[in-house]
Design a protein around this motif. Sequence first.
Motif, PDB file in Angstrom:
ATOM      1  N   CYS A 165       0.647  -1.153  -0.152  1.00 51.59           N
ATOM      2  CA  CYS A 165       0.184  -0.307  -0.289  1.00 51.59           C
ATOM      3  C   CYS A 165       0.951   1.489   0.015  1.00 51.59           C
ATOM      4  CB  CYS A 165      -1.079   0.018   1.040  1.00 51.59           C
ATOM      5  SG  CYS A 165      -1.867  -1.450   1.552  1.00 51.59           S
TER       6      CYS A 165
ATOM      7  N   GLU B 269       8.444   7.250  -8.993  1.00 44.79           N
ATOM      8  CA  GLU B 269       7.696   7.227  -9.677  1.00 44.79           C
ATOM      9  C   GLU B 269       8.036   5.626  -9.742  1.00 44.79           C
ATOM     10  OE1 GLU B 269       8.629   9.423 -10.613  1.00 44.79           O
ATOM     11  OE2 GLU B 269       6.407  11.146 -10.817  1.00 44.79           O
TER      12      GLU B 269
ATOM     13  N   ARG C 156       0.906  -1.003  -8.896  1.00 47.54           N
ATOM     14  CA  ARG C 156      -0.118  -0.624  -8.129  1.00 47.54           C
ATOM     15  C   ARG C 156      -0.018  -1.638  -7.166  1.00 47.54           C
ATOM     16  NH1 ARG C 156      -4.632   1.555 -11.656  1.00 47.54           N
ATOM     17  NH2 ARG C 156      -5.563   0.056 -10.075  1.00 47.54           N
ATOM     18  N   CYS C 157      -0.823  -1.261  -5.997  1.00 41.83           N
ATOM     19  CA  CYS C 157      -1.134  -2.337  -4.992  1.00 41.83           C
ATOM     20  C   CYS C 157      -1.858  -3.897  -5.531  1.00 41.83           C
ATOM     21  CB  CYS C 157      -0.964  -1.887  -3.739  1.00 41.83           C
ATOM     22  SG  CYS C 157      -1.520  -3.259  -2.430  1.00 41.83           S
TER      23      CYS C 157
ATOM     24  N   THR D  91       2.571   7.410  -6.634  1.00 37.13           N
ATOM     25  CA  THR D  91       2.015   8.688  -7.250  1.00 37.13           C
ATOM     26  C   THR D  91       1.646   9.831  -6.533  1.00 37.13           C
ATOM     27  OG1 THR D  91       0.064   6.751  -6.847  1.00 37.13           O
ATOM     28  CG2 THR D  91      -0.982   8.437  -7.340  1.00 37.13           C
TER      29      THR D  91
ATOM     30  N   ILE E 231      -5.430   3.880   1.462  1.00 35.28           N
ATOM     31  CA  ILE E 231      -5.143   3.030  -0.359  1.00 35.28           C
ATOM     32  C   ILE E 231      -6.453   2.645  -1.081  1.00 35.28           C
ATOM     33  CG2 ILE E 231      -4.529   0.822  -0.420  1.00 35.28           C
ATOM     34  CD1 ILE E 231      -2.630   2.905  -2.087  1.00 35.28           C
TER      35      ILE E 231
ATOM     36  N   ARG F  51      -8.681   4.432  -4.183  1.00 34.43           N
ATOM     37  CA  ARG F  51      -8.962   4.122  -5.566  1.00 34.43           C
ATOM     38  C   ARG F  51     -10.156   4.540  -5.778  1.00 34.43           C
ATOM     39  NH1 ARG F  51      -6.196  -1.538  -7.208  1.00 34.43           N
ATOM     40  NH2 ARG F  51      -3.885  -0.874  -6.837  1.00 34.43           N
TER      41      ARG F  51
ATOM     42  N   GLU G  40       2.564   2.122  -3.576  1.00 34.00           N
ATOM     43  CA  GLU G  40       0.594   2.615  -4.321  1.00 34.00           C
ATOM     44  C   GLU G  40       1.003   4.419  -4.203  1.00 34.00           C
ATOM     45  OE1 GLU G  40      -2.950   2.717  -5.654  1.00 34.00           O
ATOM     46  OE2 GLU G  40      -1.868   0.428  -5.419  1.00 34.00           O
TER      47      GLU G  40
ATOM     48  N   PRO H 284      -9.043   7.305  -9.759  1.00 35.06           N
ATOM     49  CA  PRO H 284      -9.517   6.198 -10.280  1.00 35.06           C
ATOM     50  C   PRO H 284      -8.920   7.029 -11.483  1.00 35.06           C
ATOM     51  CG  PRO H 284     -11.093   7.243 -10.305  1.00 35.06           C
ATOM     52  CD  PRO H 284     -11.076   7.558  -9.450  1.00 35.06           C
TER      53      PRO H 284
ATOM     54  N   LYS I 115      -2.560   8.908 -12.215  1.00 31.91           N
ATOM     55  CA  LYS I 115      -1.200   7.756 -12.624  1.00 31.91           C
ATOM     56  C   LYS I 115      -0.801   6.914 -12.356  1.00 31.91           C
ATOM     57  CE  LYS I 115       2.922   7.893 -15.553  1.00 31.91           C
ATOM     58  NZ  LYS I 115       3.660   8.533 -16.669  1.00 31.91           N
ATOM     59  N   ARG I 116      -0.772   5.631 -11.709  1.00 32.01           N
ATOM     60  CA  ARG I 116      -0.198   4.899 -10.919  1.00 32.01           C
ATOM     61  C   ARG I 116       1.133   4.150 -11.303  1.00 32.01           C
ATOM     62  NH1 ARG I 116      -5.640   5.575  -9.323  1.00 32.01           N
ATOM     63  NH2 ARG I 116      -5.991   5.548  -7.060  1.00 32.01           N
TER      64      ARG I 116
END
Length: 463
Positions: free
Chosen positions: A76, A250, A410-411, A83, A395, A399, A79, A403, A406-407
């Motif tokens: 978590c 990132e 991603r967990c 982000t 987290i 989401r 991510e 949504p 830009k991730r």
Amino acid sequence: MSLFRTKNLDDMIAVARKPGGLAKVLGPMDLILMGIGAIVGTGIFVLTGTGAVTAGPALTLSFVVAAIACGFAALCYAEFASTVPVAGSIYTYSYATLGELAAWMIGWDLLLEYGLATSAVSVGWSGYFQSLLSGFGWKLPVELTAAPGALPGVTTFINLPALCIMMLLTGMLSLGVRESARMNNIMVVIKIGVVLLFILVGARHVTPANWQPFMPYGVNGMLSASALVFFAFIGFDAVTSAAEEVKRPERDLPIGIIGSLAVCTVLYVIVSAIMTGIVPFKEFLGIDHPVTLALQKAGENWFAGFVDLGAILGMTTVILVMAFGQTRIIYAMSRDGLLPAKLSKIHPRYQTPFFCTWLVGIVFGVLAALVPLNVLNELVNIGTLAAFSLVSIAIVILRKTRPDLKRAFRCPGVPVIPALAVIFCVTLMCYLSWFTWVAFLIWLAIGLVIYFGYARKHSLLNK
């Protein structure tokens, strides 16, 4: 509704990228070594002995359970960090998802977690430093070796070595993150070498009969030890506090978080298995340098001095990284107006929060000098477990609410993985003492008073 006002994520990222802020100098290897620097220290060199008394040889399972709880939370964190690469760790993430009050409370919680962690590790550092000195025939006056009441039947006034190491590292941190990272990297490489050498030397002296009974105190004993040695894993979250000082956050932040946790878990399990295989677990009672004891029992006295040196370097890096993380959280809270502006002022030459760094070092250095180790450890654990639970909840919320973000990482398995993180963390919290819970709730109550008396009114969002 002002209690639940949230910060705009895009604005947060834009502010972090403005010129004149923290210097962006860290790469992926710096982050992995920073994570290892924060994790490998007291966990291997001090808490393995305490955990062995509580769980027996099942201490290896205790480390695995604690690592699983941390692993779910780490996914978590990864991510979020990739982000929202902004200083402040879970405080910043909570401000963007759960609202101002929740962000303040978790930030206040982190001040306790990181601060007491530096104090606790400084006390452990002091024990190994004094052991190293005794090997050369040198001893400090007993009054200067421990906090008042730390040694039963002995009059002590102050833990002078613990205070000195805090002041030394505070000075280093205040002079620049690049210099601190280089010193951390060197010390991490040396201490990992010492740990690997212990594994090679100690494995030859393991007596499998010492692993029986494997779980002498049952599952409860194993889980109680997990709640205790959880302290050994805190630190990977400190990597996220460096988000604004990373060249490519990132990509590099997830590598640093997950990579450091994986390496340290393997080392903890192997070392704890070898230690309990050399020394019957009951003999670790009251021992604050268990790795050295194992070598002495194995007749490898020549190596004990190397272990003391490795422990000293190991705990030095833990103090360094945890103090770094705390100053960055305070910096973020101050920049948001929740704490006085002086705490987020950047030194024009060193590009560090200079005043904040020294304030933190002095306050928690004094605590290390005056408060016994056993009181500090559990308070750190409960604060960390609460923070890990909250980031796992946040987290899921992010989401749902954003949504479109830009991730880069991603967990997996949302919401199952975050839910498991919360379940593991809350379960371990239930195994902590009632004193720890009372002290933690009192700390949170003080935080509420400060929020409604100062922070809420001075918040930038309020203005």
